[in-house]
Design an enzyme around this catalytic site. Structure first.
Site, mmCIF file in Angstrom:
data_model
loop_
_atom_site.group_PDB
_atom_site.id
_atom_site.type_symbol
_atom_site.label_atom_id
_atom_site.label_comp_id
_atom_site.label_asym_id
_atom_site.label_seq_id
_atom_site.Cartn_x
_atom_site.Cartn_y
_atom_site.Cartn_z
ATOM 1 N N TYR A 142 37.507 35.403 39.846
ATOM 2 C CA TYR A 142 37.389 33.953 39.828
ATOM 3 C C TYR A 142 38.729 33.280 40.112
ATOM 4 O O TYR A 142 38.777 32.179 40.648
ATOM 5 C CB TYR A 142 36.875 33.475 38.457
ATOM 6 C CG TYR A 142 35.375 33.548 38.305
ATOM 7 C CD1 TYR A 142 34.725 34.764 38.343
ATOM 8 C CD2 TYR A 142 34.628 32.392 38.116
ATOM 9 C CE1 TYR A 142 33.346 34.840 38.181
ATOM 10 C CE2 TYR A 142 33.254 32.451 37.960
ATOM 11 C CZ TYR A 142 32.622 33.677 37.990
ATOM 12 O OH TYR A 142 31.264 33.736 37.839
ATOM 13 N N LYS A 192 33.913 49.155 35.730
ATOM 14 C CA LYS A 192 33.492 49.937 36.898
ATOM 15 C C LYS A 192 34.652 50.873 37.211
ATOM 16 O O LYS A 192 35.271 50.813 38.285
ATOM 17 C CB LYS A 192 33.154 48.974 38.059
ATOM 18 C CG LYS A 192 32.522 49.634 39.278
ATOM 19 C CD LYS A 192 31.095 50.120 39.074
ATOM 20 C CE LYS A 192 30.609 50.908 40.279
ATOM 21 N NZ LYS A 192 29.295 51.560 40.062
ATOM 22 N N ASP A 224 26.848 49.028 36.202
ATOM 23 C CA ASP A 224 25.496 49.206 36.757
ATOM 24 C C ASP A 224 24.556 49.828 35.717
ATOM 25 O O ASP A 224 23.407 49.421 35.567
ATOM 26 C CB ASP A 224 25.520 50.022 38.069
ATOM 27 C CG ASP A 224 26.416 51.248 38.003
ATOM 28 O OD1 ASP A 224 27.168 51.403 37.020
ATOM 29 O OD2 ASP A 224 26.366 52.070 38.949
ATOM 30 N N ASP A 252 23.275 36.303 32.837
ATOM 31 C CA ASP A 252 22.047 35.741 33.417
ATOM 32 C C ASP A 252 20.905 36.728 33.201
ATOM 33 O O ASP A 252 19.782 36.352 32.886
ATOM 34 C CB ASP A 252 22.208 35.480 34.924
ATOM 35 C CG ASP A 252 22.576 34.030 35.228
ATOM 36 O OD1 ASP A 252 23.311 33.435 34.402
ATOM 37 O OD2 ASP A 252 22.132 33.502 36.268
#
Ligand code: IPM
Ligand code: MG
Length: 365
Positions: A142, A192, A224, A252
């Site tokens: 970001y 990750k 994942d 989300d």
């Protein structure tokens, strides 16, 4: 006389003003019933701020927010400001605010209100779901530089940079460890590490801190895998700590567990009392202005505001119980109605306020 708390309200775009309006009414009710003194002040942010001032956040608004006890934030963005070549976007205001307030730890609690268990499309047993995502909020892709798009005659190219310092990783993980100690003492550190350098540094820091916290059960989960486990066995999680982009995506996904994006609150905290509180949903331009948006995510964010920035834990719990009560009473906004009769944004706010009043031994207004 009660201590005065300044609360900056940044309603933003779309349904932002509708949902923050109800949360402010809830806070006013709490102030009256429990003898607090809140001074609200509205500041523009997002698309409407671009329209009237040319920027998504005014410097004076940021300064005011810095001096306040808390910021209550609605949502920003909408199709009107979606031009990919525009010099500034509504979301820039939100990011500047997060960075400018130094709120690096974004808490997103996920629980399933009993009466809404059927509203989730998931088949897993949701009754025991109670976890909290701690999303790093002021680093990663970001904010990493360079971040740009090159448009060349033979096709464009774009770059985003994911960058994290060890200190940035450590402070948010420490937040997670402290939180885990106040809960079920389980922490999932999500990275990750099998592909990304930032992921490997993240895991190194998590491993070091884990040794310092032998009483907390730590597991390292690849992002994942985490996405998969969230829908298969969400009840296994307690505290989940992750970097900015992963946290955005996973929350989300997690919102679906609770039945609707409209239900999930968040608190963004830094090293002091000052915090920023917002629902995790967006500005929902498709339903803006119709008075049908679900205000509960914002009202629950106001409860977090009471707890973390005002230190009013009992009042926070009263608001949370009031939300539970109205759901128990069968009241539903359209997003959680599942074919039942739906009520509007204001009617839902009224119902929560009545439930707060009756919990405080005051008759309905
Ligand atoms: C969120 C939102 C924001 C984010 C957007 C509006 C910039 O999706 O708070 O989750 O990506 O952080
Ligand atoms: Mg998001």
């Amino acid at each position: 006389m009660a201590e005065r708390h300044d609360i900056v309200v940044m309603a933003g775009d779309g349904i932002g003003p509708e949902v923050t309006g109800e949360a402010v009414r809830v806070l006013e009710t709490v102030a009256t019933l429990f003898n607090h003194r809140f001074e609200f002040r509205s500041e523009p942010v997002g698309g409407n701020c671009i329209d009237s001032h040319g920027v998504a956040l005014l410097d004076e608004s940021l300064q005011r927010a810095r001096r306040a006890s808390a910021v209550l934030f609605g949502a920003v963005g909408g199709p009107k400001w979606d031009d990919p070549t525009a010099p500034t976007r509504p979301e820039d205001g939100l990011l500047a605010l997060r960075k400018g307030l130094g709120v690096f730890a974004n808490l997103r609690p996920v629980r399933v209100f009993g009466p809404l268990a059927g509203a989730s499309p998931l088949k897993a047993d949701l009754s025991a779901v109670d976890f909290i995502v701690v999303r790093e909020l002021t680093g990663g892709m970001y904010f990493g530089r360079p971040k740009r798009v090159w448009n060349t005659p033979r096709g464009g190219r774009a770059v985003d940079t994911c960058s994290y310092s060890e200190a940035e990783i450590e402070r948010v993980l420490r937040y997670g460890f402290d939180l885990a100690r106040s809960r079920r003492r389980k922490l999932a550190s999500v990275d990750k590490a099998n592909v990304l350098a930032t992921g490997r540094l993240w895991r190194q820091v998590a491993t070091r801190l884990s040794a310092e916290h032998p009483d907390v059960q730590v597991e390292h989960v690849l992002v994942d895998t985490c996405a998969m486990r969230l829908v298969v066995r969400p009840q296994e999680f307690d505290v989940v700590v992750t970097e900015n982009t992963f946290g955005d995506i996973l929350t989300d996904e997690a919102a679906v567990i609770g039945g609707s994006m409209g239900m999930l609150p968040s608190a963004s905290l830094g090293s002091g009392r000052l915090g920023m509180y917002e629902p995790i949903h967006g500005s929902a331009p498709d339903i803006a202005g119709q008075g049908i948006a679900n205000p509960l995510g914002t009202i629950l964010s106001a409860a977090l505001l009471l707890r973390y920035s005002i230190g009013a834990d009992r009042e926070a719990t009263v608001v949370e119980h009031a939300v539970e009560q109205v759901l128990q009473d069968g009241l539903r906004t359209a997003d959680i109605a599942q074919g039942q009769r739906a009520i509007g944004t204001q009617a839902m706010g009224d119902a929560v306020i009545d439930a707060i009043r009756s919990a405080a031994g005051s008759p309905p207004a």
